[in-house]
Design a protein around this motif. Structure first.
Motif, PDB file in Angstrom:
ATOM      1  N   PHE A 298       0.824  -1.207   0.000  1.00 17.41           N
ATOM      2  CA  PHE A 298       0.000   0.000   0.000  1.00 17.41           C
ATOM      3  C   PHE A 298       0.866   1.267   0.000  1.00 17.41           C
ATOM      4  CE2 PHE A 298      -2.929  -2.979   2.318  1.00 17.41           C
ATOM      5  CZ  PHE A 298      -3.814  -3.121   1.265  1.00 17.41           C
ATOM      6  N   LYS A 299       0.456   2.225  -0.815  1.00 20.37           N
ATOM      7  CA  LYS A 299       1.122   3.527  -0.831  1.00 20.37           C
ATOM      8  C   LYS A 299       0.627   4.371   0.332  1.00 20.37           C
ATOM      9  CE  LYS A 299       1.784   3.792  -5.841  1.00 20.37           C
ATOM     10  NZ  LYS A 299       1.479   4.563  -7.072  1.00 20.37           N
ATOM     11  N   PRO A 300       1.484   5.236   0.902  1.00 20.84           N
ATOM     12  CA  PRO A 300       1.035   6.113   1.987  1.00 20.84           C
ATOM     13  C   PRO A 300      -0.096   7.025   1.523  1.00 20.84           C
ATOM     14  CG  PRO A 300       3.437   6.095   1.838  1.00 20.84           C
ATOM     15  CD  PRO A 300       2.919   5.375   0.627  1.00 20.84           C
ATOM     16  N   VAL A 301      -1.009   7.323   2.446  1.00 22.69           N
ATOM     17  CA  VAL A 301      -2.149   8.174   2.107  1.00 22.69           C
ATOM     18  C   VAL A 301      -1.679   9.549   1.626  1.00 22.69           C
ATOM     19  CG1 VAL A 301      -4.232   9.276   3.022  1.00 22.69           C
ATOM     20  CG2 VAL A 301      -3.616   6.964   3.756  1.00 22.69           C
ATOM     21  N   ALA A 302      -0.577  10.062   2.180  1.00 26.21           N
ATOM     22  CA  ALA A 302      -0.071  11.372   1.771  1.00 26.21           C
ATOM     23  C   ALA A 302       0.306  11.388   0.291  1.00 26.21           C
ATOM     24  CB  ALA A 302       1.136  11.756   2.620  1.00 26.21           C
ATOM     25  N   GLU A 303       0.836  10.273  -0.212  1.00 28.73           N
ATOM     26  CA  GLU A 303       1.167  10.206  -1.630  1.00 28.73           C
ATOM     27  C   GLU A 303      -0.085  10.130  -2.493  1.00 28.73           C
ATOM     28  OE1 GLU A 303       3.998   7.333  -2.871  1.00 28.73           O
ATOM     29  OE2 GLU A 303       5.380   7.729  -1.218  1.00 28.73           O
ATOM     30  N   LEU A 304      -1.087   9.403  -2.016  1.00 28.28           N
ATOM     31  CA  LEU A 304      -2.328   9.274  -2.792  1.00 28.28           C
ATOM     32  C   LEU A 304      -3.057  10.609  -2.906  1.00 28.28           C
ATOM     33  CD1 LEU A 304      -3.712   5.891  -1.393  1.00 28.28           C
ATOM     34  CD2 LEU A 304      -2.609   6.269  -3.590  1.00 28.28           C
TER      35      LEU A 304
END
Length: 330
Positions: A298-304
């Motif tokens: 999973f990608k960090p929410v900040a990147e999304l």
């Protein structure tokens, strides 16, 4: 705690009986009924599509002799496209329905007091995140296709050697079955981490399934062979032979009886098929570490959301002489 990759076949069969028997009648009729309706509709649409192809061939011949207009081909193509779309829609609907049935049995494993019935399966179907599940289906089909593609290409290159072609086909079937086993737990793993999949790629469910099945594939294969595959093959062979005997001896009622019993037997065994997948996952999960299986996916929410790049400051690149491109323009 040491991981236990192998489940006891005897214990699994015992637990499966306890899972399926209490509500067998209530679950068999909706599961089998939906399957029979799906098969009937697919057969009707497929028969319709075959008729369209035959009419297209006839129309092309008539066009060559000036007895029909090209518009007839266009109309036939439109009808064929509609038939294909309907078949795809039916396939996706049935895939979602089978997933809902598996989730229902999974809930029963976790909470034995729950009932498996038409209502409970339909409730799960309504609450499925179908826009996410269909992407798992597409990713699974894509990855299995890519894994089988090299052997298909090799088989085409050695098409003149029949022995090599057969070897390639056998190896291709083995690869597809193996990858199917690796990706078999994707839906269950997705369900356990569903909130984290918001905005993420659904291929992570397949990655986690491949890691989850590491060291478990042979055990899973053995259990599914004994519990699902062999009983169904024996049943289909017996009544398939009855249908073939009816064709061979021109006793056509035997053909219909054999085909009907094949379908009804498969429909009656669906609760066991769906329950076995859910039970295996829940038993295997007891000695698994889902955090490890999903590690690095999973990608960090900040990147999304883009917040990770909000505070970045743009600095012009300097040339060899120490001046930026903006200074040169000045």
């Amino acid at each position: 705690m040491k991981k236990r990759y192998h489940l006891s076949l005897k214990q699994f069969v015992h637990d499966l009986k306890g899972l399926v028997k209490p509500h067998y009648q209530a679950s068999m009729w909706p599961l089998g009924g939906v399957m029979i309706i799906f098969l009937a509709l697919s057969f009707i649409v497929g028969y319709f599509a075959q008729g369209i192809l035959s009419s297209m061939g006839m129309a092309m011949m008539m066009i060559m002799y000036g007895m029909a207009s090209p518009a007839a081909i266009g109309l036939a193509l439109l009808e064929l496209l509609i038939a294909i779309i309907v078949l795809i829609a039916l396939s996706f609907f049935y895939s979602f329905f089978t997933t809902a049935a598996q989730f229902t049995y999974q809930d029963k494993v976790r909470h034995p007091e729950q009932i498996v019935s038409a209502g409970s399966v339909w409730m799960h179907y309504k609450h499925l995140r179908k826009n996410q599940l269909w992407r798992i289906i597409l990713y699974t089909g894509l990855f299995v296709f890519l894994w089988s593609l090299p052997l298909d290409i090799i088989g085409g290159l050695v098409a003149k050697n029949q022995v090599l072609v057969i070897i390639c086909r056998i190896l291709n079937d083995i690869v597809m079955a193996w990858k199917g086993i690796e990706y078999s737990q994707a839906n269950f793993l997705y369900r356990d981490r569903q909130p984290q999949f918001l905005g993420q790629s659904m291929r992570y469910a397949l990655t986690a399934s491949r890691r989850f099945m590491g060291g478990r594939k042979w055990n899973y294969l053995l259990i599914m062979l004994v519990v699902v595959f062999i009983p169904m093959v024996v049943w289909e062979v017996i009544f398939g032979a009855l249908a073939y005997w009816g064709i061979y001896t021109a006793i056509y009622p035997l053909v219909y009886i054999g085909l009907l019993l094949m379908i009804l037997g498969f429909a009656a065994y669906l609760p066991v098929i769906f329950a076995s997948g859910a039970l295996y996952y829940e038993e295997a999960k007891k000695t698994a570490n889902l955090d490890e299986d999903f590690a690095g996916t999973f990608k960090p929410v900040a990147e999304l959301t883009g917040e990770a790049y909000v505070h970045e400051v743009y600095t012009p690149k300097k040339t060899k002489k120490g001046k930026t491109k903006q200074d040169k323009k000045k």
